[in-house]
Design a protein around this motif. Structure first.
Motif, PDB file in Angstrom:
ATOM      1  N   SER A  23       0.828  -1.201   0.000  1.00 19.13           N
ATOM      2  CA  SER A  23       0.000   0.000   0.000  1.00 19.13           C
ATOM      3  C   SER A  23       0.867   1.258   0.000  1.00 19.13           C
ATOM      4  O   SER A  23       0.608   2.221  -0.730  1.00 19.13           O
ATOM      5  N   SER A  24       1.901   1.251   0.816  1.00 20.47           N
ATOM      6  CA  SER A  24       2.804   2.401   0.904  1.00 20.47           C
ATOM      7  C   SER A  24       3.549   2.627  -0.404  1.00 20.47           C
ATOM      8  O   SER A  24       3.686   3.772  -0.864  1.00 20.47           O
ATOM      9  N   LEU A  25       4.037   1.556  -1.001  1.00 21.39           N
ATOM     10  CA  LEU A  25       4.730   1.678  -2.285  1.00 21.39           C
ATOM     11  C   LEU A  25       3.816   2.321  -3.318  1.00 21.39           C
ATOM     12  O   LEU A  25       4.204   3.253  -4.030  1.00 21.39           O
ATOM     13  N   ARG A  26       2.578   1.824  -3.385  1.00 22.76           N
ATOM     14  CA  ARG A  26       1.630   2.354  -4.363  1.00 22.76           C
ATOM     15  C   ARG A  26       1.301   3.814  -4.078  1.00 22.76           C
ATOM     16  O   ARG A  26       1.389   4.668  -4.958  1.00 22.76           O
ATOM     17  N   ASP A  27       0.925   4.109  -2.834  1.00 23.23           N
ATOM     18  CA  ASP A  27       0.398   5.438  -2.517  1.00 23.23           C
ATOM     19  C   ASP A  27       1.470   6.502  -2.307  1.00 23.23           C
ATOM     20  O   ASP A  27       1.256   7.669  -2.634  1.00 23.23           O
ATOM     21  N   ASN A  28       2.609   6.114  -1.768  1.00 24.01           N
ATOM     22  CA  ASN A  28       3.627   7.110  -1.429  1.00 24.01           C
ATOM     23  C   ASN A  28       4.712   7.277  -2.474  1.00 24.01           C
ATOM     24  O   ASN A  28       5.395   8.299  -2.483  1.00 24.01           O
ATOM     25  N   LYS A  29       4.885   6.311  -3.336  1.00 20.24           N
ATOM     26  CA  LYS A  29       5.951   6.425  -4.330  1.00 20.24           C
ATOM     27  C   LYS A  29       5.384   6.456  -5.746  1.00 20.24           C
ATOM     28  O   LYS A  29       5.594   7.412  -6.492  1.00 20.24           O
ATOM     29  N   LEU A  30       4.664   5.406  -6.113  1.00 24.19           N
ATOM     30  CA  LEU A  30       4.202   5.281  -7.497  1.00 24.19           C
ATOM     31  C   LEU A  30       3.171   6.345  -7.868  1.00 24.19           C
ATOM     32  O   LEU A  30       3.251   6.932  -8.942  1.00 24.19           O
ATOM     33  N   ARG A  31       2.223   6.592  -6.994  1.00 26.26           N
ATOM     34  CA  ARG A  31       1.196   7.595  -7.308  1.00 26.26           C
ATOM     35  C   ARG A  31       1.793   9.007  -7.398  1.00 26.26           C
ATOM     36  O   ARG A  31       1.362   9.799  -8.229  1.00 26.26           O
ATOM     37  N   LEU A  32       2.772   9.311  -6.563  1.00 26.29           N
ATOM     38  CA  LEU A  32       3.404  10.639  -6.632  1.00 26.29           C
ATOM     39  C   LEU A  32       4.080  10.852  -7.982  1.00 26.29           C
ATOM     40  O   LEU A  32       3.928  11.901  -8.614  1.00 26.29           O
ATOM     41  N   GLU A  33       4.824   9.847  -8.425  1.00 33.95           N
ATOM     42  CA  GLU A  33       5.470   9.953  -9.731  1.00 33.95           C
ATOM     43  C   GLU A  33       4.426  10.025 -10.841  1.00 33.95           C
ATOM     44  O   GLU A  33       4.588  10.764 -11.820  1.00 33.95           O
ATOM     45  N   THR A  34       3.347   9.289 -10.670  1.00 30.77           N
ATOM     46  CA  THR A  34       2.265   9.300 -11.657  1.00 30.77           C
ATOM     47  C   THR A  34       1.657  10.692 -11.790  1.00 30.77           C
ATOM     48  O   THR A  34       1.452  11.181 -12.900  1.00 30.77           O
ATOM     49  N   PHE A  35       1.377  11.335 -10.664  1.00 28.55           N
ATOM     50  CA  PHE A  35       0.785  12.675 -10.703  1.00 28.55           C
ATOM     51  C   PHE A  35       1.717  13.668 -11.396  1.00 28.55           C
ATOM     52  O   PHE A  35       1.258  14.508 -12.184  1.00 28.55           O
ATOM     53  N   GLU A  36       2.994  13.570 -11.117  1.00 21.60           N
ATOM     54  CA  GLU A  36       3.960  14.471 -11.754  1.00 21.60           C
ATOM     55  C   GLU A  36       3.997  14.252 -13.270  1.00 21.60           C
ATOM     56  O   GLU A  36       4.007  15.212 -14.043  1.00 21.60           O
ATOM     57  N   LEU A  37       4.010  12.990 -13.668  1.00 21.70           N
ATOM     58  CA  LEU A  37       4.027  12.679 -15.096  1.00 21.70           C
ATOM     59  C   LEU A  37       2.731  13.108 -15.778  1.00 21.70           C
ATOM     60  O   LEU A  37       2.751  13.601 -16.910  1.00 21.70           O
ATOM     61  N   ASP A  38       1.616  12.913 -15.100  1.00 22.66           N
ATOM     62  CA  ASP A  38       0.313  13.251 -15.686  1.00 22.66           C
ATOM     63  C   ASP A  38       0.243  14.726 -16.081  1.00 22.66           C
ATOM     64  O   ASP A  38      -0.294  15.061 -17.143  1.00 22.66           O
ATOM     65  N   GLU A  39       0.779  15.599 -15.248  1.00 24.03           N
ATOM     66  CA  GLU A  39       0.767  17.026 -15.569  1.00 24.03           C
ATOM     67  C   GLU A  39       1.503  17.292 -16.880  1.00 24.03           C
ATOM     68  O   GLU A  39       1.043  18.063 -17.722  1.00 24.03           O
ATOM     69  N   LYS A  40       2.631  16.639 -17.054  1.00 27.12           N
ATOM     70  CA  LYS A  40       3.432  16.841 -18.262  1.00 27.12           C
ATOM     71  C   LYS A  40       2.764  16.215 -19.484  1.00 27.12           C
ATOM     72  O   LYS A  40       2.737  16.818 -20.557  1.00 27.12           O
TER      73      LYS A  40
END
Length: 141
Positions: A23-40
């Motif tokens: 859960s932590s890997l998904r929510d604290n690492k992967l989702r953060l990178e996903t949000f950053e990429l999504d903006e771009k």
């Protein structure tokens, strides 16, 4: 009897720690990178991004609702076909018909992140299922 209970409780704690790790890997690492990429990515190709997000939400909904076997494979052939089809469409959106202006490497990374997020969700659900079974076993004792 107490020894059995202690063993089951220790196993439950270990599985819950594993669940928290996924859960932590998904929510604290992967989702953060996903949000950053999504903006771009939205700025680079808004139509492709909208189509990708729509399909991704559909797969995420299916993955969060289905049951997984002990090795993380989706149970049920119809569900497997649905997710397989939608995942292939996502792969096409993230890998094909791109020139350098839409930054194909960012799309490929975004697709990898989606797959990793779904893997974490599947592993978390497997852990939750194991915990439920252990709790049932504890009640029997």
């Amino acid at each position: 009897m107490l020894n059995d209970i202690e063993k089951l409780m220790m196993e439950k704690v270990a599985i819950n720690n594993e669940r928290l790790r996924w859960s932590s890997l998904r929510d604290n690492k992967l989702r953060l990178e996903t949000f950053e990429l999504d903006e771009k990515l939205e700025k680079l190709d808004s139509d492709r991004f909208a189509a990708y997000q729509k399909l991704e939400r559909q797969v995420s909904l299916i993955v969060s609702k289905v049951h997984f076997d002990s090795v993380g494979n989706i149970e049920g052939s119809l569900t497997q076909k649905k997710t397989g089809y939608k995942r292939r469409k996502l792969h096409v959106l993230a890998h094909e018909n791109m020139d350098m202006s839409v930054r194909p490497c960012k799309w490929k990374r975004r697709n990898e992140l989606s797959e990793q997020i779904w893997r974490c969700t599947a592993e978390e659900i497997i852990c939750e299922t194991k915990i439920s079974k252990l709790e049932a076993d504890l009640k029997k004792l």
